[in-house]
Every structure is written in C-alpha cells, then in structure tokens.
Design a protein around this motif. Structure first.
Motif, PDB file in Angstrom:
ATOM      1  N   ALA A  13       0.835  -1.206   0.000  1.00 50.70           N
ATOM      2  CA  ALA A  13       0.000   0.000   0.000  1.00 50.70           C
ATOM      3  C   ALA A  13       0.873   1.260   0.000  1.00 50.70           C
ATOM      4  CB  ALA A  13      -0.923  -0.012   1.212  1.00 50.70           C
ATOM      5  N   ALA A  14       2.000   1.212   0.757  1.00 53.15           N
ATOM      6  CA  ALA A  14       2.897   2.371   0.787  1.00 53.15           C
ATOM      7  C   ALA A  14       3.513   2.621  -0.590  1.00 53.15           C
ATOM      8  CB  ALA A  14       3.987   2.150   1.824  1.00 53.15           C
ATOM      9  N   CYS A  15       3.909   1.529  -1.290  1.00 55.49           N
ATOM     10  CA  CYS A  15       4.461   1.671  -2.642  1.00 55.49           C
ATOM     11  C   CYS A  15       3.451   2.312  -3.585  1.00 55.49           C
ATOM     12  CB  CYS A  15       4.891   0.307  -3.184  1.00 55.49           C
ATOM     13  SG  CYS A  15       6.372  -0.360  -2.391  1.00 55.49           S
ATOM     14  N   ASP A  16       2.221   1.818  -3.532  1.00 58.31           N
ATOM     15  CA  ASP A  16       1.177   2.375  -4.402  1.00 58.31           C
ATOM     16  C   ASP A  16       0.936   3.842  -4.100  1.00 58.31           C
ATOM     17  OD1 ASP A  16      -0.827  -0.690  -4.344  1.00 58.31           O
ATOM     18  OD2 ASP A  16       0.905  -0.085  -5.572  1.00 58.31           O
ATOM     19  N   SER A  17       0.951   4.169  -2.798  1.00 62.73           N
ATOM     20  CA  SER A  17       0.686   5.558  -2.403  1.00 62.73           C
ATOM     21  C   SER A  17       1.773   6.491  -2.931  1.00 62.73           C
ATOM     22  CB  SER A  17       0.588   5.636  -0.879  1.00 62.73           C
ATOM     23  OG  SER A  17       0.435   6.973  -0.465  1.00 62.73           O
ATOM     24  N   TYR A  18       3.054   6.083  -2.727  1.00 56.95           N
ATOM     25  CA  TYR A  18       4.155   6.941  -3.201  1.00 56.95           C
ATOM     26  C   TYR A  18       4.199   7.019  -4.717  1.00 56.95           C
ATOM     27  CZ  TYR A  18       6.061   7.237   1.519  1.00 56.95           C
ATOM     28  OH  TYR A  18       6.242   7.517   2.848  1.00 56.95           O
ATOM     29  N   LEU A  19       3.889   5.896  -5.397  1.00 55.22           N
ATOM     30  CA  LEU A  19       3.897   5.908  -6.861  1.00 55.22           C
ATOM     31  C   LEU A  19       2.842   6.848  -7.406  1.00 55.22           C
ATOM     32  CD1 LEU A  19       4.940   4.816  -9.529  1.00 55.22           C
ATOM     33  CD2 LEU A  19       3.326   2.901  -9.310  1.00 55.22           C
ATOM     34  N   SER A  20       1.656   6.794  -6.784  1.00 53.57           N
ATOM     35  CA  SER A  20       0.572   7.677  -7.229  1.00 53.57           C
ATOM     36  C   SER A  20       0.948   9.144  -7.033  1.00 53.57           C
ATOM     37  CB  SER A  20      -0.702   7.345  -6.464  1.00 53.57           C
ATOM     38  OG  SER A  20      -1.739   8.230  -6.808  1.00 53.57           O
ATOM     39  N   ALA A  21       1.551   9.435  -5.841  1.00 55.22           N
ATOM     40  CA  ALA A  21       1.954  10.818  -5.572  1.00 55.22           C
ATOM     41  C   ALA A  21       3.047  11.263  -6.547  1.00 55.22           C
ATOM     42  CB  ALA A  21       2.433  10.937  -4.141  1.00 55.22           C
ATOM     43  N   LEU A  22       3.988  10.346  -6.887  1.00 52.67           N
ATOM     44  CA  LEU A  22       5.069  10.676  -7.823  1.00 52.67           C
ATOM     45  C   LEU A  22       4.523  10.995  -9.208  1.00 52.67           C
ATOM     46  CD1 LEU A  22       8.071  10.908  -8.529  1.00 52.67           C
ATOM     47  CD2 LEU A  22       8.104   8.406  -8.864  1.00 52.67           C
ATOM     48  N   GLU A  23       3.571  10.196  -9.670  1.00 56.38           N
ATOM     49  CA  GLU A  23       2.994  10.423 -10.997  1.00 56.38           C
ATOM     50  C   GLU A  23       2.242  11.754 -11.039  1.00 56.38           C
ATOM     51  OE1 GLU A  23       2.377   5.719 -12.264  1.00 56.38           O
ATOM     52  OE2 GLU A  23       0.681   6.932 -11.576  1.00 56.38           O
ATOM     53  N   ASP A  24       1.518  12.056  -9.958  1.00 54.41           N
ATOM     54  CA  ASP A  24       0.806  13.340  -9.905  1.00 54.41           C
ATOM     55  C   ASP A  24       1.799  14.506  -9.941  1.00 54.41           C
ATOM     56  OD1 ASP A  24      -1.762  12.142  -7.580  1.00 54.41           O
ATOM     57  OD2 ASP A  24      -1.584  11.990  -9.767  1.00 54.41           O
ATOM     58  N   ALA A  25       2.936  14.357  -9.195  1.00 56.90           N
ATOM     59  CA  ALA A  25       3.943  15.430  -9.169  1.00 56.90           C
ATOM     60  C   ALA A  25       4.576  15.619 -10.543  1.00 56.90           C
ATOM     61  CB  ALA A  25       5.001  15.111  -8.121  1.00 56.90           C
ATOM     62  N   ARG A  26       4.810  14.514 -11.268  1.00 55.92           N
ATOM     63  CA  ARG A  26       5.383  14.605 -12.608  1.00 55.92           C
ATOM     64  C   ARG A  26       4.436  15.324 -13.569  1.00 55.92           C
ATOM     65  NH1 ARG A  26       7.887   8.491 -13.222  1.00 55.92           N
ATOM     66  NH2 ARG A  26       9.922   8.920 -12.222  1.00 55.92           N
ATOM     67  N   GLU A  27       3.158  15.020 -13.486  1.00 52.33           N
ATOM     68  CA  GLU A  27       2.183  15.697 -14.345  1.00 52.33           C
ATOM     69  C   GLU A  27       2.161  17.203 -14.063  1.00 52.33           C
ATOM     70  OE1 GLU A  27      -0.963  11.935 -14.722  1.00 52.33           O
ATOM     71  OE2 GLU A  27      -1.558  13.823 -13.763  1.00 52.33           O
ATOM     72  N   ARG A  28       2.240  17.539 -12.776  1.00 53.81           N
ATOM     73  CA  ARG A  28       2.243  18.971 -12.413  1.00 53.81           C
ATOM     74  C   ARG A  28       3.498  19.665 -12.933  1.00 53.81           C
ATOM     75  NH1 ARG A  28      -0.168  23.594 -12.056  1.00 53.81           N
ATOM     76  NH2 ARG A  28       0.674  24.996 -10.416  1.00 53.81           N
ATOM     77  N   LEU A  29       4.664  18.947 -12.878  1.00 53.03           N
ATOM     78  CA  LEU A  29       5.914  19.503 -13.390  1.00 53.03           C
ATOM     79  C   LEU A  29       5.826  19.740 -14.895  1.00 53.03           C
ATOM     80  CD1 LEU A  29       8.860  20.357 -12.991  1.00 53.03           C
ATOM     81  CD2 LEU A  29       9.508  17.937 -13.239  1.00 53.03           C
ATOM     82  N   ASP A  30       5.225  18.765 -15.611  1.00 55.90           N
ATOM     83  CA  ASP A  30       5.057  18.927 -17.062  1.00 55.90           C
ATOM     84  C   ASP A  30       4.194  20.140 -17.376  1.00 55.90           C
ATOM     85  OD1 ASP A  30       4.882  15.324 -17.723  1.00 55.90           O
ATOM     86  OD2 ASP A  30       6.607  16.699 -17.494  1.00 55.90           O
ATOM     87  N   GLU A  31       3.152  20.348 -16.575  1.00 60.03           N
ATOM     88  CA  GLU A  31       2.253  21.486 -16.819  1.00 60.03           C
ATOM     89  C   GLU A  31       3.014  22.812 -16.607  1.00 60.03           C
ATOM     90  OE1 GLU A  31      -1.848  19.234 -15.304  1.00 60.03           O
ATOM     91  OE2 GLU A  31      -0.938  20.849 -14.119  1.00 60.03           O
ATOM     92  N   LEU A  32       3.833  22.886 -15.537  1.00 60.41           N
ATOM     93  CA  LEU A  32       4.585  24.117 -15.249  1.00 60.41           C
ATOM     94  C   LEU A  32       5.623  24.389 -16.336  1.00 60.41           C
ATOM     95  CD1 LEU A  32       5.084  23.728 -11.389  1.00 60.41           C
ATOM     96  CD2 LEU A  32       3.593  25.357 -12.561  1.00 60.41           C
ATOM     97  N   GLN A  33       6.314  23.333 -16.808  1.00 66.66           N
ATOM     98  CA  GLN A  33       7.319  23.510 -17.856  1.00 66.66           C
ATOM     99  C   GLN A  33       6.677  23.963 -19.169  1.00 66.66           C
ATOM    100  OE1 GLN A  33       9.210  19.685 -17.855  1.00 66.66           O
ATOM    101  NE2 GLN A  33      10.772  20.300 -16.328  1.00 66.66           N
ATOM    102  N   THR A  34       5.521  23.412 -19.476  1.00 64.86           N
ATOM    103  CA  THR A  34       4.795  23.844 -20.690  1.00 64.86           C
ATOM    104  C   THR A  34       4.407  25.313 -20.583  1.00 64.86           C
ATOM    105  OG1 THR A  34       3.945  21.610 -21.011  1.00 64.86           O
ATOM    106  CG2 THR A  34       2.788  23.395 -22.123  1.00 64.86           C
ATOM    107  N   ALA A  35       3.927  25.712 -19.363  1.00 60.41           N
ATOM    108  CA  ALA A  35       3.538  27.117 -19.161  1.00 60.41           C
ATOM    109  C   ALA A  35       4.750  28.041 -19.286  1.00 60.41           C
ATOM    110  CB  ALA A  35       2.890  27.276 -17.793  1.00 60.41           C
ATOM    111  N   LEU A  36       5.934  27.581 -18.809  1.00 61.23           N
ATOM    112  CA  LEU A  36       7.154  28.405 -18.884  1.00 61.23           C
ATOM    113  C   LEU A  36       7.583  28.616 -20.333  1.00 61.23           C
ATOM    114  CD1 LEU A  36       9.472  29.859 -17.441  1.00 61.23           C
ATOM    115  CD2 LEU A  36      10.646  27.650 -17.259  1.00 61.23           C
ATOM    116  N   LEU A  37       7.488  27.546 -21.136  1.00 60.64           N
ATOM    117  CA  LEU A  37       7.839  27.664 -22.554  1.00 60.64           C
ATOM    118  C   LEU A  37       6.904  28.620 -23.283  1.00 60.64           C
ATOM    119  CD1 LEU A  37       8.672  23.923 -23.431  1.00 60.64           C
ATOM    120  CD2 LEU A  37      10.277  25.828 -23.182  1.00 60.64           C
ATOM    121  N   GLY A  38       5.672  28.616 -22.894  1.00 59.40           N
ATOM    122  CA  GLY A  38       4.693  29.493 -23.549  1.00 59.40           C
ATOM    123  C   GLY A  38       4.817  30.934 -23.109  1.00 59.40           C
TER     124      GLY A  38
END
Length: 683
Positions: free
Chosen positions: A267-292
């Motif tokens: 359960a801990a692995c799943d929890s951290y993996l889910s949080a990591l994927e969410d953080a990566r998506e947020r990072l992609d959104e910020l980088q896209t906004a910076l390029l624009g």
C-alpha cells in the motif's frame, strides 16, 4: 258347709297342683330328647365313615392350581424424574446487551455447538470500530488475537473448574462404575477363594492375573496403534497437524497477499507511486507554461521558473520515497519467505517425530507379544487341579479388573488431555498478551472483542432445551437456557431408615409413572445418601422414620418418561423367576414348619380328600409366595385355615361359600371333642 260342698272345694284346690306337675314332666321329656339329639349329632359328625354326601365340602373358588410365576420382595417408594447431573447444562451469559435473535424454543433438540441466541452487537461493534480507528493495524491484530485467546482460555478453564467438562465428566462416571463393579467381583472371588486352601488355586490366580495383564497390555497398545489413539500418537499427530496448518495458512496468506506486513508495504508503494505520478504531471504542466511565457512579462517568467524548481525538488523527493518503499516491500517479502521456511521446517520435523513414535510403539508391541505368549504358557500349566466355580469368579474378576484399568487409564488420559489443552490455551493467551501492546486501549479493545465472541451463545452439550429465559429485544444475563439429555434420566427418591439394610447400590429397581400407563421400566440404584435428609437449615432430620435420599438410574431407553413428573418405584430386594407360587392364605404354619393342603384321592362321584404336604417357603410379595415341595398343576386349598380340620375326610365341592362354611362349622363344633389325630394347630 255340707259334705258335697266340701268335696267340690277340695277338688278345685287340687287342679293347679296337677297342671304344674304335668308341665314339669313335659319339660323333662323335651330336655331328654334334646340331649339325645345332640349326642346323636356329635356321634354322627365324628363318624369316620361319614360320606361326602352328608355335608362336608370345600368352596370351589378355594381350590387353587399351583402354577409358575415371577414373584419379588420389593420396597415401594415415590420419586421425581430428573435428568442426570452429568448430562445437564445451564447456559450462562454476563453480557448486558439486548438479545437480537433466539433460535430455540422449549422442547427443541440441539447438538453441541448449536447457536442458541445472538446478542444485538451494533453498539458493541461501533465501540470496536472507534477503538480500532484510534489504533494501528498491528495493534488491532494483536488486540484481536488477545481477545480470541482470552475467550478460548477462560471458557475452557471455566468448564474444567465447574466440573462440567464433558470429557472429564464421562471419564469420571465410567471410572466410578468400573470401581464399584471391581469391588463386588473381588469380594465374590475372595469369599469363595477363602474356602479353598489349595496352593494350586493361588498359582492359577496369579497366572491368570499375569495373563490378563499381558493380554490387556498387548490389546490396548495394538488398538492404540491401529486406531491411532495412543497419547503419544495423538500428541505427535496434533503437532503435525498444527505445524501443517501453520505452514499452509501462512503460505496461502503469502501467495494471496493477505499478510499484514506485505499489505502495508504494498500500500505504501502504491501511495508513493501515485503521488510521484501526480507530481510529474504537475511539473510537465509548469514547464509547458514556462515555454509558452517566452517574451512575456519577466516577472511572470521568474515566478514560473521558481515553481518549476520547487516541483522538480518535490518529484525527486517522491522518487526517493518510492524507491525506499520498494526496498521495504522487498525486505518484507524476504522476511515472509524466511518465516515460511521456518514453518516448513517445523512441519517436516513434526512428520519425522510422528514416524519415530510409530516405530517405537511397534517395538514395544513386539515385546508385549512375547510377554503374552509366556503368560499363556504359565496359565495353561496352572489350569490343572483348580475349581471350576473359582475359575468362573476369576473370569468375572478379570473382566472387572480390565474394565477398571481401562476406565482408570481413560480417566488419566482424559485428565492429561484436558490439562494439555488447557495449558495450550493458556500459553496461547500468554503469547497473545506478550505480543499485544499493554496500553489501556489495547486492553479495552481485547475486552470488547471478548464480549463480541460471547455474543453468539452456543449449546455446550447435546440435549433437549428444558428452560428458556432469553427473549428477543430484551436485555438478559445470568442463566439463559437449560439443556438436559432427556434420554439419560434418573429418579430421585428416598428409602426409610428401617429399610436401609435391605437396599444397596446396584440393586435392580422397577419404575412406573402415570404418564406412561401400565408400562414398567428398569433401573438400578446409582447412589444412596450417606446421611439422612436435611431440613432447610442444613441440619439432619433425625426421626424414627428418617429418610435417606437415593438416585435411581433409568437403564431402559425410549421410555416416554418426562422430566419433572412423579414416578412410583420399587426396590427389588429379592426375586424368583418362574417359580411355583401360592397365595399366602394357602400356607399353614405350626412352629417352624410350613405345609399346605393338597387335593388327593379323587373319586368318580367327584369327591376327594385333603392331605398335608410340607413345603419350603421362599420369596413373598405379601400376596403370593414362592414354595418348594409341590408340583406344577397340584390343586391346593386356599384359605387353608378354614379347612385344616378336614384332612382325611371325604369332601365335595360347594357352589356356595356360606353353605360350605356353615356345614363345616357344624362338623367342627360337633367333632372338636373327638379330634385325636393331632392335625389341629395354629400359625
């Protein structure tokens, strides 16, 4: 006065004197005639040639044909039908919750373990959840294990201390019965053996005991090996089963992901993996906004760059946490596999130990076989010159000894088994206590789980429900149900002090009841109280007719007797089966001798004579008596005291009892003075 007148007067004076004289003469004549008649009657009555047609007779209903019947000397009493104490259980509860469902009614038949009622556990379950939410998963698991171990241990301990453990009760009852039988058999053997001073008897006795011991040792061990009932085999099998169960259960939990440690790590692995994927998506959104935002407001670009830097750090931290969680999961898997290997090793060791036990017992059986063969040879050599009757007593004694030893061994094995089981429960409880957190919340949760385990009330024994005090929707504690085995019945009764020396334990008893009509059932006296009955203060009631309580075991089955009804019982002191019997009134006594009047010398005209026949008197039930000295079919005179003076006289049968009596009385009155044959006598 002239002469004629004087003569007339004199004649008148003489007339009364003449009449009185005539009356005196007449009375004398009548008296003489009466005396003549009486003397004639007496002579007539005492005449040995008087025929049966001249009046002496026996009332036809006083002729009794001797036949065979059962007769017994009994002591009557009344009692109450109850269930045996060892087959009665009162089902208690200490819970104060409301009862949700009651599954049985009065008169229902239940098996051991059947659910009798279930408490409403909604409030209890809510309290458990509240406690669990405040505790970690490991604490909850430990508390649950503690509650189950505590419930199991305390329930089993209560049964042992209260003397209601079914295994112990049955073993103790069998032991007591076998002990009584052995004591009686030993007494019978010793009494007879005391009459014999032959050394061969003693040799045979010892040889027979040795043979029986050897045979018992061999049979018992062989049966134990064949049926796998020996204590060592049972213990080894129990160890194998327990180790196998632990191994298979843990293996199944491991394979199906049910282990709490693996579940938490996963359960801990799943929890951290889910949080990591969410953080990566947020990072992609910020980088896209910076390029624009190139060529736009420098302040906006700086703000986005700062957010990107923060999010990159967050992604890095979550990646590290996820990696650590994976490592933790791998460690948990390794630990689980190590525990599984330990369980497998314990199981393999238990199987090896089981095989060693079988091999050891089979070697012992071989030595018993050799000892048995030697004992048979010794016994065969001692058989010559012994008494057959003593041998019969010896056989009965040997059987009783064997039954006693079996019961003794069974009792000891049962005690050991119960103590071992209790000790296992205690150890499990102690281990659960050691494993559980000792904080107050753990203790409270364990108690709540214990109450939850008690919410389902089950039958401790099989039997019939004879009392129900539980009702749906109501709070109830204390005695909820009474369960009794209606097929194992006793009758509680009493015996008077003056009859105490005539009754003993093991004596046969007959039982009747109004609810079963004319049917008669068999029973035996199971126990006799050592003291007289007590009053309400516990003091012994000491009177001339003091009563001693008895317990009669009903040995017949499917009797129809009901618990709580009264019964009429008869203690059978002495009895004779299919023996010749006569009415008590047909037997006459003179001093220590007893005799009857038998019909003999029958003539063609129907007349007959009576003869005295000595008899030996046996068992009597107060109406009929067993006799010896006559033959079946002999015609014996009942109400014999009325005919004792007619022995040797020619008689007929009378249709009228009053006529026969009056004629016989005339004979007796007329012939008493002439009787000289010595037949008269009183009881």
């Amino acid at each position: 006065m002239d002469t004629e007148a004087k003569n007339t007067a004199a004649e008148e004076k003489q007339k009364p004197k003449k009449r009185r004289k005539k009356k005196k003469i007449l009375r004398k004549v009548i008296l003489v005639l009466v005396l003549i008649l009486l003397v004639g009657a007496a002579v007539y009555a005492c005449s040995p040639k008087r025929s049966a047609k001249e009046g002496l007779s026996v009332y036809k209903n006083d002729i009794y044909t001797a036949a065979r019947a059962d007769v017994s000397d009994t002591i009557s009493a009344t009692g109450l039908v109850e269930s045996s104490e060892d087959t009665t259980a009162k089902v208690y509860s200490t819970l104060s919750y409301k009862i949700d469902t009651v599954n049985v009614s009065l008169g229902d038949t239940v098996a051991e373990g059947d659910v009798l009622c279930v408490y409403d556990t909604e409030t209890l379950e809510r309290q458990i959840k509240e406690k669990e939410y405040a505790m970690s998963s490991s604490e909850r698991s430990a508390a649950l294990n503690l509650a189950n171990a505590k419930l199991t241990y305390e329930t089993f301990l209560a049964g042992v201390e209260a003397g209601t453990n079914a295994s112990l009760v049955n073993a103790e009852s069998s032991y007591a019965t076998a002990s009584d039988n052995l004591e009686r058999a030993q007494k019978d053997y010793d009494d007879y053996a005391a009459k014999l001073a032959d050394s061969a008897v003693l040799t045979l006795n010892q040889a027979k005991r040795n043979l029986d011991d050897a045979q018992k040792n061999y049979d018992d061990l062989k049966d134990d090996i064949d049926n796998k009932t020996h204590s060592q085999i049972r213990n080894a099998q129990k160890t194998v089963d327990s180790a196998k169960e632990n191994y298979e259960d843990y293996k199944a939990d491991l394979e199906n992901g049910r282990l709490s440690s693996l579940h938490s790590a996963d359960a801990a692995c799943d929890s951290y993996l889910s949080a990591l994927e969410d953080a990566r998506e947020r990072l992609d959104e910020l980088q896209t906004a910076l390029l624009g935002a190139s060529g736009e407001d420098p302040a906006e670009i700086a703000r986005l760059e700062e957010q990107v830097a923060v999010q990159e750090a967050n992604v890095k931290m979550l990646r590290e946490n996820y990696t650590a969680a994976l490592d933790t999961y791998d460690l948990a898997v390794d630990e689980a596999n190590r525990v599984l290997d330990t369980y497998k090793e314990q199981y393999d060791n238990a199987v090896d130990a089981y095989d060693d036990v079988i091999e050891s017992l089979e070697k012992t059986l071989d030595s018993y076989a050799t000892a048995l063969a030697n004992a048979k040879d010794s016994y065969q050599n001692a058989l010559e010159g012994t008494d057959d009757t003593l041998e019969n007593y010896a056989t009965a004694l040997t059987g009783a000894e064997r039954s006693f030893r079996d019961a003794e061994i069974n009792l000891e094995n049962t005690k050991i088994s119960v103590n071992n089981q209790l000790e296992n429960y205690r150890i499990s409880y102690q281990n659960a206590q050691n494993s559980a957190n000792t904080q107050l919340s753990d203790y409270q949760l364990a108690n709540l789980y214990t109450d939850l385990g008690k919410a389902t009330v089950t039958a401790p024994i099989a039997g019939t429900v004879t009392a129900v005090y539980a009702a749906e929707g109501e709070s109830a504690s204390g005695v909820l149900f009474v369960i009794e085995d209606t097929d194992s019945l006793v009758v509680t009764s009493t015996v008077k002090a003056y009859d105490l020396d005539r009754v003993k334990e093991g004596m046969r008893v007959t039982i009747e009841s109004d609810v079963t009509g004319d049917r008669v059932y068999a029973g035996v006296i199971e126990s006799i109280a050592p003291t007289a009955a007590k009053d309400a203060t516990g003091s012994v009631i000491s009177t001339n007719d003091a009563e001693f309580e008895t317990v009669v075991r009903v040995t017949d089955t499917n009797t129809g007797l009901k618990i709580g009804v009264s019964a009429r019982i008869a203690y059978v002191v002495e009895e004779a089966k299919q023996t010749l019997t006569l009415p008590e009134s047909a037997i006459l006594y003179e001093g220590r001798e007893s005799f009857v009047l038998r019909v003999t010398d029958k003539a063609e005209d129907g007349s007959f004579m009576l003869e005295r026949v000595p008899v030996t008197v046996g068992v009597s039930d107060g109406v009929n008596t067993a006799v010896d000295g006559i033959a079946e079919g002999d015609e014996i005179v009942d109400n014999a005291d009325s005919y004792r003076l007619l022995v040797g006289r020619r008689l007929t049968l009378s249709e009228n009892s009053m006529l026969a009596g009056s004629m016989n009385n005339m004979f007796v009155m007329g012939g008493m003075g002439g009787m000289s044959d010595g037949r008269a006598g009183g009881r």
